[in-house]
Every structure is written in structure tokens, then in C-alpha cells.
Design a protein around this motif. Structure first.
Motif, PDB file in Angstrom:
ATOM      1  N   GLY A  11     -52.077 -46.472   2.979  1.00  8.27           N
ATOM      2  CA  GLY A  11     -53.152 -47.430   2.807  1.00  8.27           C
ATOM      3  C   GLY A  11     -53.039 -48.569   3.804  1.00  8.27           C
ATOM      4  O   GLY A  11     -52.262 -48.514   4.743  1.00  8.27           O
ATOM      5  N   VAL A  12     -53.838 -49.610   3.573  1.00  7.27           N
ATOM      6  CA  VAL A  12     -53.869 -50.752   4.484  1.00  7.27           C
ATOM      7  C   VAL A  12     -53.158 -51.939   3.851  1.00  7.27           C
ATOM      8  O   VAL A  12     -53.370 -52.255   2.677  1.00  7.27           O
ATOM      9  CB  VAL A  12     -55.323 -51.145   4.832  1.00  7.27           C
ATOM     10  CG1 VAL A  12     -55.347 -52.353   5.769  1.00  7.27           C
ATOM     11  CG2 VAL A  12     -56.056 -49.972   5.466  1.00  7.27           C
ATOM     12  N   ASP A  28     -50.212 -61.516  10.349  1.00  7.89           N
ATOM     13  CA  ASP A  28     -51.291 -61.186   9.414  1.00  7.89           C
ATOM     14  C   ASP A  28     -52.087 -59.981   9.896  1.00  7.89           C
ATOM     15  O   ASP A  28     -53.155 -59.682   9.365  1.00  7.89           O
ATOM     16  CB  ASP A  28     -52.236 -62.395   9.259  1.00  7.89           C
ATOM     17  CG  ASP A  28     -51.550 -63.556   8.560  1.00  7.89           C
ATOM     18  OD1 ASP A  28     -50.661 -63.302   7.731  1.00  7.89           O
ATOM     19  OD2 ASP A  28     -51.911 -64.715   8.853  1.00  7.89           O
ATOM     20  N   GLN A  29     -51.561 -59.302  10.915  1.00  7.97           N
ATOM     21  CA  GLN A  29     -52.253 -58.149  11.468  1.00  7.97           C
ATOM     22  C   GLN A  29     -52.334 -57.030  10.430  1.00  7.97           C
ATOM     23  O   GLN A  29     -51.367 -56.750   9.725  1.00  7.97           O
ATOM     24  CB  GLN A  29     -51.513 -57.623  12.703  1.00  7.97           C
ATOM     25  CG  GLN A  29     -51.529 -58.564  13.884  1.00  7.97           C
ATOM     26  CD  GLN A  29     -52.930 -58.764  14.423  1.00  7.97           C
ATOM     27  OE1 GLN A  29     -53.687 -57.812  14.578  1.00  7.97           O
ATOM     28  NE2 GLN A  29     -53.282 -60.009  14.692  1.00  7.97           N
ATOM     29  N   PRO A  30     -53.492 -56.373  10.337  1.00 10.21           N
ATOM     30  CA  PRO A  30     -53.601 -55.232   9.420  1.00 10.21           C
ATOM     31  C   PRO A  30     -52.647 -54.117   9.855  1.00 10.21           C
ATOM     32  O   PRO A  30     -52.419 -53.920  11.051  1.00 10.21           O
ATOM     33  CB  PRO A  30     -55.054 -54.780   9.582  1.00 10.21           C
ATOM     34  CG  PRO A  30     -55.763 -55.884  10.264  1.00 10.21           C
ATOM     35  CD  PRO A  30     -54.742 -56.663  11.033  1.00 10.21           C
ATOM     36  N   PHE A  31     -52.099 -53.439   8.880  1.00  9.84           N
ATOM     37  CA  PHE A  31     -51.185 -52.323   9.123  1.00  9.84           C
ATOM     38  C   PHE A  31     -51.661 -51.176   8.250  1.00  9.84           C
ATOM     39  O   PHE A  31     -51.629 -51.277   7.019  1.00  9.84           O
ATOM     40  CB  PHE A  31     -49.751 -52.729   8.766  1.00  9.84           C
ATOM     41  CG  PHE A  31     -48.743 -51.642   9.029  1.00  9.84           C
ATOM     42  CD1 PHE A  31     -48.076 -51.572  10.245  1.00  9.84           C
ATOM     43  CD2 PHE A  31     -48.454 -50.684   8.066  1.00  9.84           C
ATOM     44  CE1 PHE A  31     -47.143 -50.569  10.496  1.00  9.84           C
ATOM     45  CE2 PHE A  31     -47.524 -49.681   8.301  1.00  9.84           C
ATOM     46  CZ  PHE A  31     -46.871 -49.625   9.519  1.00  9.84           C
ATOM     47  N   GLU A  32     -52.130 -50.110   8.890  1.00 10.34           N
ATOM     48  CA  GLU A  32     -52.625 -48.966   8.117  1.00 10.34           C
ATOM     49  C   GLU A  32     -51.681 -47.783   8.275  1.00 10.34           C
ATOM     50  O   GLU A  32     -51.410 -47.321   9.385  1.00 10.34           O
ATOM     51  CB  GLU A  32     -54.025 -48.561   8.570  1.00 10.34           C
ATOM     52  CG  GLU A  32     -54.571 -47.409   7.738  1.00 10.34           C
ATOM     53  CD  GLU A  32     -55.996 -46.999   8.093  1.00 10.34           C
ATOM     54  OE1 GLU A  32     -56.560 -46.173   7.349  1.00 10.34           O
ATOM     55  OE2 GLU A  32     -56.534 -47.493   9.103  1.00 10.34           O
ATOM     56  N   PHE A  33     -51.182 -47.323   7.144  1.00 10.28           N
ATOM     57  CA  PHE A  33     -50.320 -46.146   7.128  1.00 10.28           C
ATOM     58  C   PHE A  33     -51.134 -45.019   6.497  1.00 10.28           C
ATOM     59  O   PHE A  33     -51.448 -45.056   5.307  1.00 10.28           O
ATOM     60  CB  PHE A  33     -49.037 -46.415   6.331  1.00 10.28           C
ATOM     61  CG  PHE A  33     -48.013 -45.332   6.469  1.00 10.28           C
ATOM     62  CD1 PHE A  33     -47.294 -45.191   7.644  1.00 10.28           C
ATOM     63  CD2 PHE A  33     -47.768 -44.452   5.433  1.00 10.28           C
ATOM     64  CE1 PHE A  33     -46.348 -44.184   7.792  1.00 10.28           C
ATOM     65  CE2 PHE A  33     -46.822 -43.450   5.561  1.00 10.28           C
ATOM     66  CZ  PHE A  33     -46.109 -43.314   6.740  1.00 10.28           C
ATOM     67  N   LYS A  34     -51.497 -44.032   7.314  1.00 12.77           N
ATOM     68  CA  LYS A  34     -52.377 -42.948   6.874  1.00 12.77           C
ATOM     69  C   LYS A  34     -51.591 -41.791   6.270  1.00 12.77           C
ATOM     70  O   LYS A  34     -50.443 -41.551   6.615  1.00 12.77           O
ATOM     71  CB  LYS A  34     -53.203 -42.444   8.063  1.00 12.77           C
ATOM     72  CG  LYS A  34     -54.082 -43.518   8.686  1.00 12.77           C
ATOM     73  CD  LYS A  34     -54.831 -42.977   9.892  1.00 12.77           C
ATOM     74  CE  LYS A  34     -55.683 -44.067  10.511  1.00 12.77           C
ATOM     75  NZ  LYS A  34     -56.371 -43.594  11.727  1.00 12.77           N
TER      76      LYS A  34
END
Length: 193
Positions: free
Chosen positions: A102-103, A110-116
């Protein structure tokens, strides 16, 4: 040359990465220290890491990996035949990270981090069932690691040089005290000239 690989959601701003880079600078060896920001995708992270050390002879390269970076360091060391230092490394991150799909945000920004979800398969492709030359590995494992079980680390790196720290934590808060030993294993004296 030292390639430092940070952990999951971490960055080159992590305490251990900064301390290692600062010590290398004190030694006048800043140019021999690389610590990239790794993308969330394991496949892309490994492509980046391999690209950064392309052409560096195995005997002149050491990889220091923390947590998930330790998992990556193990796979790279097996492929390249270089030394690796593993700081509370993930042994089976496919299991541990499944719950993090998820994100979210990165730890040091504060950068978004998305783990798919597809990244779980990419991690599986990097699995090393057993290291082939344990003498090329140095494990630092803390019994007080609140994220990963040090016993899994000790078993996975059987035969390697091991420093089992009683207590401490996943971050290895007293890492500065072990840095000289880490750099010595990497082929750097760790002593300021």
C-alpha cells in the motif's frame, strides 16, 4: 568501495548510513562510499545498485546492508563474489512485508512510499537459500531487534563472522561503537590517518 543499502522505507539519511559516510569522509575516502536512495521496487533497486558498482572488482567491493538492505546485499554478494556486512538483515522479507502493501510515507521525509503487491514476487526472486561462502559475510544481529528475529539471522548466516549484540534494537542504536569493525571487514581500516 563500499555500497551501503538502506532498509525498507529508509534512506541515505538513516543514522547508520550517515555515520558510515561520515567515517569514510574522515578517512579521506568519500569517493569510495555510495549510498543511493533505493526505489520501493526490489527489481529497480537491484538494477540501480548493480549499475552503481558496475566495473568494480569484487575484491575491491563491500556491500553494507541494513534490514531489507541486508537481504539485497546478500543477493548481490552472491552474484558478484564480494564481501557483505549485514546489519539486522531481513531473511524472508516476503513474509514480513506482505502486510505493508500500500501507500505510506518514507521514514526521513513526507514523500509518498508505495509498496505494490507485485514487489513480493520481486523479493522472492532475490532469495538466497544458503550463502555459498560464509567467510565473505559479517553479521551484526541484535537480540533486542523489535522487528526481526535475530535467531533467523544467526541460522541463515551460519559459518559467517557473527557479532550477536545482547539487547539493542532494530536500528542498532549504538552502531557507532561497531563501525570500526564493520569498516575493517570491508577492507577499510576505519582509523583516521
Amino acid at each position: 568501495m563500499i555500497l551501503y543499502l538502506h532498509g525498507f522505507r529508509s534512506s541515505p539519511l538513516s543514522m547508520k548510513a550517515r555515520l558510515t559516510g561520515e567515517r569514510m569522509a574522515q578517512l579521506g575516502r568519500s569517493a569510495e562510499f555510495i549510498c543511493p536512495q533505493l526505489p520501493a521496487s526490489p527489481k529497480l533497486a537491484m538494477e540501480l545498485a548493480f549499475g552503481l558498482v558496475a566495473g568494480v572488482p569484487a575484491k575491491e567491493l563491500a556491500i553494507v546492508g541494513s534490514s531489507l538492505g541486508g537481504y539485497y546485499a546478500t543477493w548481490m554478494a552472491e552474484k558478484l563474489g564480494c564481501r557483505a556486512v549485514l546489519l539486522n538483515p531481513a531473511v524472508v522479507p516476503m513474509l514480513d512485508l506482505d502486510q505493508h502493501v500500500g501507500v505510506t510515507t518514507a521514514y526521513h521525509s513526507d514523500q509518498p512510499f508505495e509498496f505494490k503487491r507485485e514487489y513480493i514476487g520481486q523479493l522472492r526472486a532475490l532469495a538466497v537459500a544458503q550463502v555459498t561462502q560464509p567467510e565473505r559475510y559479517f553479521l551484526v544481529a541484535c537480540t533486542g531487534d523489535e522487528v526481526l528475529d535475530y535467531r533467523d539471522m544467526v541460522a541463515h548466516y551460519a559459518g559467517a563472522k557473527q557479532k550477536v549484540v545482547q539487547g539493542s534494537d532494530h536500528a542498532i542504536s549504538e552502531y557507532a561503537g561497531y563501525l570500526g569493525e564493520v569498516l575493517e571487514f570491508c577492507g577499510t581500516t576505519g582509523k583516521i590517518q
